[in-house]
Design a protein around this motif. Structure first.
Motif, PDB file in Angstrom:
ATOM      1  N   PHE A 144     -17.654  13.175 -31.600  1.00 30.24           N
ATOM      2  CA  PHE A 144     -17.737  12.963 -30.164  1.00 30.24           C
ATOM      3  C   PHE A 144     -16.572  13.689 -29.506  1.00 30.24           C
ATOM      4  CE2 PHE A 144     -16.747  10.923 -26.161  1.00 30.24           C
ATOM      5  CZ  PHE A 144     -17.982  10.780 -25.568  1.00 30.24           C
ATOM      6  N   SER A 145     -16.879  14.776 -28.819  1.00 27.42           N
ATOM      7  CA  SER A 145     -15.855  15.530 -28.098  1.00 27.42           C
ATOM      8  C   SER A 145     -16.208  15.654 -26.629  1.00 27.42           C
ATOM      9  CB  SER A 145     -15.684  16.925 -28.717  1.00 27.42           C
ATOM     10  OG  SER A 145     -15.236  16.843 -30.043  1.00 27.42           O
ATOM     11  N   TRP A 146     -16.969  14.665 -26.120  1.00 31.72           N
ATOM     12  CA  TRP A 146     -17.433  14.666 -24.736  1.00 31.72           C
ATOM     13  C   TRP A 146     -18.040  16.019 -24.410  1.00 31.72           C
ATOM     14  CZ3 TRP A 146     -14.423  13.185 -19.663  1.00 31.72           C
ATOM     15  CH2 TRP A 146     -15.337  12.605 -18.765  1.00 31.72           C
ATOM     16  N   GLY A 147     -19.116  16.330 -25.151  1.00 29.81           N
ATOM     17  CA  GLY A 147     -19.661  17.677 -25.102  1.00 29.81           C
ATOM     18  C   GLY A 147     -18.689  18.600 -25.787  1.00 29.81           C
ATOM     19  N   THR A 148     -18.148  19.558 -25.030  1.00 24.30           N
ATOM     20  CA  THR A 148     -17.083  20.421 -25.552  1.00 24.30           C
ATOM     21  C   THR A 148     -15.767  20.199 -24.815  1.00 24.30           C
ATOM     22  OG1 THR A 148     -17.811  22.170 -24.028  1.00 24.30           O
ATOM     23  CG2 THR A 148     -18.683  22.227 -26.286  1.00 24.30           C
ATOM     24  N   ALA A 149     -15.771  19.295 -23.843  1.00 26.62           N
ATOM     25  CA  ALA A 149     -14.587  19.088 -23.004  1.00 26.62           C
ATOM     26  C   ALA A 149     -13.393  18.603 -23.813  1.00 26.62           C
ATOM     27  CB  ALA A 149     -14.899  18.106 -21.887  1.00 26.62           C
ATOM     28  N   TYR A 150     -13.666  17.885 -24.924  1.00 26.34           N
ATOM     29  CA  TYR A 150     -12.604  17.375 -25.781  1.00 26.34           C
ATOM     30  C   TYR A 150     -12.473  18.201 -27.060  1.00 26.34           C
ATOM     31  CZ  TYR A 150     -11.935  12.983 -23.153  1.00 26.34           C
ATOM     32  OH  TYR A 150     -11.635  12.032 -22.210  1.00 26.34           O
ATOM     33  N   ASN A 151     -12.765  19.516 -26.985  1.00 28.36           N
ATOM     34  CA  ASN A 151     -12.511  20.365 -28.152  1.00 28.36           C
ATOM     35  C   ASN A 151     -11.063  20.237 -28.604  1.00 28.36           C
ATOM     36  OD1 ASN A 151     -15.123  21.217 -28.275  1.00 28.36           O
ATOM     37  ND2 ASN A 151     -14.712  23.359 -27.805  1.00 28.36           N
ATOM     38  N   GLY A 152     -10.184  20.072 -27.653  1.00 29.39           N
ATOM     39  CA  GLY A 152      -8.810  19.671 -27.913  1.00 29.39           C
ATOM     40  C   GLY A 152      -8.506  18.464 -27.054  1.00 29.39           C
ATOM     41  N   HIS A 153      -7.960  17.405 -27.657  1.00 32.77           N
ATOM     42  CA  HIS A 153      -7.752  16.188 -26.874  1.00 32.77           C
ATOM     43  C   HIS A 153      -6.782  15.264 -27.595  1.00 32.77           C
ATOM     44  CE1 HIS A 153      -8.774  12.790 -24.194  1.00 32.77           C
ATOM     45  NE2 HIS A 153      -8.636  12.046 -25.285  1.00 32.77           N
ATOM     46  N   PHE A 154      -5.862  14.700 -26.817  1.00 26.49           N
ATOM     47  CA  PHE A 154      -5.089  13.579 -27.347  1.00 26.49           C
ATOM     48  C   PHE A 154      -4.911  12.511 -26.286  1.00 26.49           C
ATOM     49  CE2 PHE A 154      -1.485  16.309 -25.872  1.00 26.49           C
ATOM     50  CZ  PHE A 154      -0.739  15.392 -25.140  1.00 26.49           C
ATOM     51  N   ASP A 155      -4.797  11.274 -26.772  1.00 27.66           N
ATOM     52  CA  ASP A 155      -4.445  10.118 -25.961  1.00 27.66           C
ATOM     53  C   ASP A 155      -3.071   9.641 -26.401  1.00 27.66           C
ATOM     54  OD1 ASP A 155      -7.149   9.636 -24.620  1.00 27.66           O
ATOM     55  OD2 ASP A 155      -7.702   9.538 -26.731  1.00 27.66           O
ATOM     56  N   GLN A 156      -2.366   8.987 -25.495  1.00 27.65           N
ATOM     57  CA  GLN A 156      -1.024   8.512 -25.838  1.00 27.65           C
ATOM     58  C   GLN A 156      -0.614   7.386 -24.893  1.00 27.65           C
ATOM     59  OE1 GLN A 156       2.621  10.856 -24.917  1.00 27.65           O
ATOM     60  NE2 GLN A 156       2.816  11.039 -27.147  1.00 27.65           N
ATOM     61  N   THR A 157      -0.023   6.356 -25.465  1.00 29.35           N
ATOM     62  CA  THR A 157       0.447   5.211 -24.689  1.00 29.35           C
ATOM     63  C   THR A 157       1.951   5.319 -24.488  1.00 29.35           C
ATOM     64  OG1 THR A 157      -1.351   3.854 -25.554  1.00 29.35           O
ATOM     65  CG2 THR A 157       0.535   2.685 -24.630  1.00 29.35           C
ATOM     66  N   GLY A 158       2.404   4.934 -23.298  1.00 23.99           N
ATOM     67  CA  GLY A 158       3.824   5.042 -22.990  1.00 23.99           C
ATOM     68  C   GLY A 158       4.255   4.039 -21.936  1.00 23.99           C
ATOM     69  N   HIS A 159       5.521   4.108 -21.606  1.00 24.74           N
ATOM     70  CA  HIS A 159       6.157   3.217 -20.626  1.00 24.74           C
ATOM     71  C   HIS A 159       6.368   4.015 -19.341  1.00 24.74           C
ATOM     72  CE1 HIS A 159       9.793   0.373 -19.652  1.00 24.74           C
ATOM     73  NE2 HIS A 159       8.733   0.125 -18.905  1.00 24.74           N
ATOM     74  N   VAL A 160       5.807   3.512 -18.247  1.00 18.30           N
ATOM     75  CA  VAL A 160       5.918   4.199 -16.959  1.00 18.30           C
ATOM     76  C   VAL A 160       6.818   3.375 -16.038  1.00 18.30           C
ATOM     77  CG1 VAL A 160       4.660   5.221 -15.029  1.00 18.30           C
ATOM     78  CG2 VAL A 160       3.559   5.054 -17.269  1.00 18.30           C
ATOM     79  N   THR A 161       7.850   4.026 -15.500  1.00 20.05           N
ATOM     80  CA  THR A 161       8.779   3.353 -14.598  1.00 20.05           C
ATOM     81  C   THR A 161       9.009   4.199 -13.353  1.00 20.05           C
ATOM     82  OG1 THR A 161      10.670   4.338 -15.752  1.00 20.05           O
ATOM     83  CG2 THR A 161       9.993   2.137 -16.449  1.00 20.05           C
ATOM     84  N   GLY A 162       9.324   3.532 -12.268  1.00 19.76           N
ATOM     85  CA  GLY A 162       9.604   4.220 -11.018  1.00 19.76           C
ATOM     86  C   GLY A 162       9.021   3.465  -9.853  1.00 19.76           C
TER      87      GLY A 162
END
Length: 332
Positions: A144-162
């Protein structure tokens, strides 16, 4: 495996005018139920970029019912091209301070609305094509690459401040959230349906998952395609998972129940209740039915966004069938 150079623009496929490279940063103030999305989609072969800046805390069913919306398309990609530091004509300025780890996101519309936040990763970038990270790559033949849109893809969790400033009112931001980065050909029609969601409980526990679903049953049943649990800095790829969604009549998730299995054979049961609704028109022909949700897992309470993607031609077809089913029978 995601490398430092993947934070920069990738070489597009020659002749693919629909090649796209994206940055998405989402974050929220849970007390205010304020959900913020910052998105840029670069059509690098065309030399243009579109960007959406959205803020919503209520039950919005049109973009103009949200707290704030700015949609701009066909802006020029700044020269020299640099995804590590770009400033767009809509007032968005993104700087990657550490590749695939720290980003500074600023926005100023010169009319009283501003964003001033920093994202710091709490995990490595999760490559959905790397079998060492993602068990789904080797367990399932159907990629599953969302068609070809996710031929390259990463997800990442982080801390958002501001903070964000909404027409002069300053709202603090201090949350755990999830971003993504994608590259590949992205046509504006023909993408499969997708539910992209996450639940954040603390720096020590967060869950992110991508599901496919059948639009014919209104996306009631979810089937896992990719995902992970990040627990105390360790990443556990998901190897199985299902979900069941109860939706409003207008397709926003009202409740979600998930059962997920990670690479250590641990089962994670999560339940969500939707707090907001917002129709995010991320690019032409596509609407994401977005919900900021309150999540429960193992006695913990967290927050995160649910994004359910439907194409507009698909929606009009589905709505037409629904109307036909309810039309009165006229007898001659």
């Amino acid at each position: 495996m995601i490398n430092a150079e993947d934070a920069q623009f990738h070489t597009p496929d020659s002749g693919q005018t629909n090649w796209a490279e994206t940055n998405f940063f989402g974050f929220y103030n849970a007390e205010e139920h304020l959900n913020i999305g910052v998105y840029a989609l670069f059509r690098t072969n065309l030399g243009i970029v579109s960007s959406t800046i959205c803020m919503n805390s209520g039950q919005a069913t049109t973009p103009w019912h949200a707290d704030y919306c700015d949609y701009q398309a066909a802006m020029p990609i700044p020269s020299p091209r640099n995804l590590l530091d770009y400033r767009l004509d809509n007032g968005l300025h993104v700087v990657c301070l550490e590749p695939n780890s720290v980003w500074k996101i600023d926005f100023d519309d010169d009319a009283g609305t501003r964003i001033d936040v920093t994202y710091r990763a709490i995990m490595p970038a999760f490559d959905i094509h790397d079998p060492d990270m993602d068990p789904m790559v080797s367990l399932h033949a159907d990629d599953f690459s969302w068609g070809t849109a996710y031929n390259g893809h990463f997800d990442q969790t982080g801390h958002v401040t501001g903070s964000v400033t909404l027409r002069g009112r300053v709202i603090p931001i201090d949350c755990i959230s999830t971003m993504d980065h994608s590259w590949g050909p992205r046509p504006e029609r023909g993408s499969p349906n997708m539910s992209w969601l996450h639940a954040h409980f603390s720096r020590d526990l967060a869950v992110h998952a991508i599901f496919s679903f059948d639009p014919e049953d209104n996306g009631r049943q979810l089937s896992l395609t990719h995902g992970y649990v990040v627990e105390r800095g360790r990443v556990f790829g998901l190897k199985a998972g299902t979900g069941e969604v109860v939706r409003h009549s207008d397709r926003y998730a009202q409740t979600v129940a998930l059962e997920l299995v990670d690479c250590d054979d641990r089962t994670w049961t999560l339940e969500a209740n939707g707090l907001t609704t917002f129709p995010w028109q991320c690019w032409p022909n596509m609407t994401s039915f977005n919900v900021l949700a309150r999540w429960q897992c193992q006695g913990l309470t967290g927050f995160g966004e649910i994004q359910d993607f439907f194409e507009l031609p698909q929606l009009t077809a589905l709505n037409s069938r629904a109307m036909t089913r309810h039309l009165p029978i006229i007898e001659e």
